[in-house]
Structure formats: structure tokens, C-alpha cells
Design an enzyme around this catalytic site. Structure first.
Site, short mmCIF file in Angstrom:
data_model
loop_
_atom_site.label_atom_id
_atom_site.label_comp_id
_atom_site.label_asym_id
_atom_site.label_seq_id
_atom_site.Cartn_x
_atom_site.Cartn_y
_atom_site.Cartn_z
N ASN A 76 -17.47 -11.18 36.72
CA ASN A 76 -16.28 -11.66 37.43
C ASN A 76 -16.46 -13.11 37.85
OD1 ASN A 76 -14.53 -9.03 38.08
ND2 ASN A 76 -16.69 -8.51 38.16
N LYS A 115 -9.97 0.44 28.90
CA LYS A 115 -9.32 -0.50 29.82
C LYS A 115 -8.78 -1.70 29.07
CE LYS A 115 -14.02 -1.92 31.18
NZ LYS A 115 -14.96 -2.05 32.32
N ARG A 120 -21.55 -4.26 42.92
CA ARG A 120 -21.18 -5.67 42.82
C ARG A 120 -22.38 -6.50 43.25
NH1 ARG A 120 -16.63 -8.66 42.97
NH2 ARG A 120 -16.12 -7.36 41.14
N ARG A 179 -12.76 5.93 39.71
CA ARG A 179 -12.94 4.50 39.84
C ARG A 179 -13.54 4.16 41.20
NH1 ARG A 179 -6.88 2.76 38.90
NH2 ARG A 179 -6.73 4.49 40.38
N ARG A 222 -19.71 0.35 45.26
CA ARG A 222 -18.35 0.82 45.53
C ARG A 222 -18.23 2.23 44.96
NH1 ARG A 222 -16.09 -4.29 42.60
NH2 ARG A 222 -17.87 -3.61 41.34
N ASP A 246 -20.63 -6.69 37.80
CA ASP A 246 -20.39 -5.26 38.03
C ASP A 246 -21.42 -4.48 37.22
OD1 ASP A 246 -18.29 -5.92 39.64
OD2 ASP A 246 -16.73 -5.30 38.25
#
Length: 316
Positions: free
Chosen positions: A284, A161, A211, A234, A226, A274
């Protein structure tokens, strides 16, 4: 005592209120009697060393048919009695950096900025996780395509990424020996000119990319897993993942305890970790989400916890 809450965010007319954490913060601030001021996108400026913002008074309501009203525009000088919510989404490009520098001046003038603008500049959300290597999967950050390719070969499968993405954009799952690996790496590193990240692929992603929210360094008791859907690897909600609330595991709490004190020390009041399986993958700090989903599933008021922390800091 009522405060002036100044929000820097992406255009409020285009948000999805059922999922928008900034909107949850605004609802809570209004409920507490604070005054809301919406900064016009691109509306920060500096004159003779004074940080300014073009703002309009804001009212919000939890109604998807019409969730905000703006008053007349004026120029606001930053100073004491103000709390600035810096909630603009990535990319953290030059314009974002410049806005944090303006907010640094606002901070010097006496406004409280959440999250701290210096921390927003310092903590790239991918690299920040590597401040806590004991929590992370095997990871390589490099511009060297050969080194990244060797890392994939070493682990058999990896996630690749860029350092400046969000919402799952431009994330690749790659296996050793696959025909497209060279072109994936060339694309991510822009021919060896940009840093890219490789992390060992974690099959636990099938159970969800969790999260975990930290409020002034303390984790909320529940996380949002998620979960990838269909043929997608993803879990990001923006990539079609399904959100499922879960209590924190012992390992989740250990990771939060490793990361939380440093976030608190640096003035990062609202942070999203995460976690895939047992491993931290990102920290984040720009505009973490998932408040609305967790509040709805568990009857929480996470924005209330955040404003409790803000008001406690101001009182201290």
C-alpha cells in the site's frame, strides 16, 4: 527550519481522527513548528507549466469536538521548502493519475512529494506485491475467466479481488465448484474486459491480516493485525475487523527486508505491507493507515519517524 507542509487529502471534515494516519502526520508537523496548508479537494492545477494549488492555512488539534481550523483561501505555487503529503484515498482513477502528474511538476519545481508521484502511478497496490514473488502466495492476474476458474480449482479455495479496490470492497472468497463462481468472475472481470486477481486462500487470515509499516524502507517494530469478526472473512478495519498490535515476527522482518530497499529507492517514504501468515498480499503506497492504533497501543510516534526521514532527506 520551518517547512511548508502541503497536504492533499480527502475532505478533512469527514475523517475519523482516532484512526486517521494523515491526521497523525499533521499533528506531528505542527508540533515541529512547520506551517500547514490544506489543499481544497480538487484544488490542484497548472498554469503556463507551473503547478499550483488552492490552499488554506490549517491548524489541527487532537479533539474530536473540533479538530481543525482553516484560514483564508489563496493560490500557492509549488517550489523549494515545501513538503507535499499526497494522501488521497484510492481509487487510483484518471483524476488521481492527473493529480500525480501535477505533483510531478511540483517536484520538478523543487517541492518534495511524499510519496513520489511516479511511484504512485507505477505501483498498483495489488500488483506491486508481485514484484516480490518470493514473498507472495500463489497468485494469478488475468482477464480470462476460464483461467481464473482453473486457478480456484487447482487450489481448492481462493480469494478473488479487483485491482482497484480498497478497504476490503469487492473481495470474494470462493471454493472450487461453487455455483456462484462463474458470476463472481464475470463481475470482477466485467465480462473479460478487466484484470482481476486470484490468490490461494490463506486460512491464517483468522489470526489477522497484518499491516506492517515501512518508514523510508525500515519497518516499524510492531504491526497491526486486523482480525475478522463474526462470519466475516475479511480483516480490513473498514469491513469491521478488530485491530490488535503485535511485535514483528522473523518472517515479517524478512519480508520487510525484501521490499523495503526498493521502496526507499523509489522515494516511497511511507508504505504499508499487508501480510497474512507468512505471505505478502499487498503493498500500500497511496494512503497507508494504522499509525494512530499502533501509537496508542505501544506509545510510539510513527509520524515522528516519518518526519525524521523527510528532514534527513532534505538536509542531504
Amino acid at each position: 527550519m520551518p517547512l511548508d507542509i502541503v497536504v492533499v487529502m480527502d475532505p478533512i471534515g469527514s475523517i475519523k481522527i482516532a484512526k486517521d494516519s494523515t491526521f497523525a502526520m499533521l499533528l506531528e508537523a505542527q508540533r515541529r513548528g512547520h506551517r500547514l496548508h490544506y489543499v481544497q479537494p480538487g484544488g490542484l492545477s497548472v498554469r503556463d507549466g507551473t503547478a499550483l494549488a488552492k490552499v488554506a492555512p490549517l491548524r489541527v488539534r487532537d479533539d474530536k469536538a473540533g479538530w481543525f481550523e482553516l484560514g483564508d483561501w489563496s493560490t500557492l505555487a509549488f517550489g523549494p521548502g515545501q513538503v507535499v503529503l499526497m494522501r488521497k484515498d484510492p481509487p487510483v482513477d484518471n483524476e488521481y493519475i492527473h493529480d500525480t502528474q501535477v505533483l510531478g511538476l511540483a517536484q520538478q519545481a523543487g517541492a518534495m512529494v511524499v510519496n513520489d508521484p511516479q511511484g504512485l502511478r507505477d505501483y498498483n497496490e495489488k500488483l506491486a506485491a508481485l514484484l516480490f514473488p518470493q514473498c507472495c502466495p500463489p497468485t494469478l492476474v488475468s482477464r480470462d475467466n476460464a483461467a481464473l476458474k482453473a486457478f480456484v480449482g487447482e487450489h481448492g479455495e481462493a480469494v478473488l479481488k479487483p485491482l482497484d479496490g480498497m478497504g476490503g470492497r469487492s473481495i470474494f472468497r470462493a471454493r472450487a465448484g461453487e455455483a456462484n463462481l462463474n458470476v463472481i468472475l464475470e463481475t470482477l472481470t466485467q465480462g473479460g474486459h478487466s484484470l482481476a486477481m486470484a490468490q490461494r486462500y490463506l486460512p491464517q487470515i483468522s489470526e489477522g491480516d497484518k499491516r506492517i509499516l515501512l518508514v523510508d524502507g525500515v519497518p516499524v517494530d510492531y504491526c497491526l493485525a486486523r482480525i475478522p469478526q463474526g462470519d466475516e472473512f475479511r480483516g480490513n478495519l473498514a469491513a469491521g475487523g478488530r485491530g490488535e498490535g503485535r511485535p514483528l515476527s522473523d518472517r515479517d522482518r524478512w519480508i520487510a527486508a525484501e521490499v523495503g530497499p526498493e521502496m526507499k529507492r523509489r522515494g516511497m517514504l511511507f508504505v504499508g505491507l499487508d501480510v497474512i501468515g507468512d505471505y505478502l498480499t499487498e503493498v500500500n503506497v497511496t494512503s497507508p493507515t494504522c499509525i494512530r492504533e499502533l501509537d496508542a497501543q505501544y506509545g510510539l510516534n510513527i509520524a515522528g519517524l516519518m518526519f525524521d526521514a523527510i528532514e534527513a532527506r532534505l538536509a542531504a
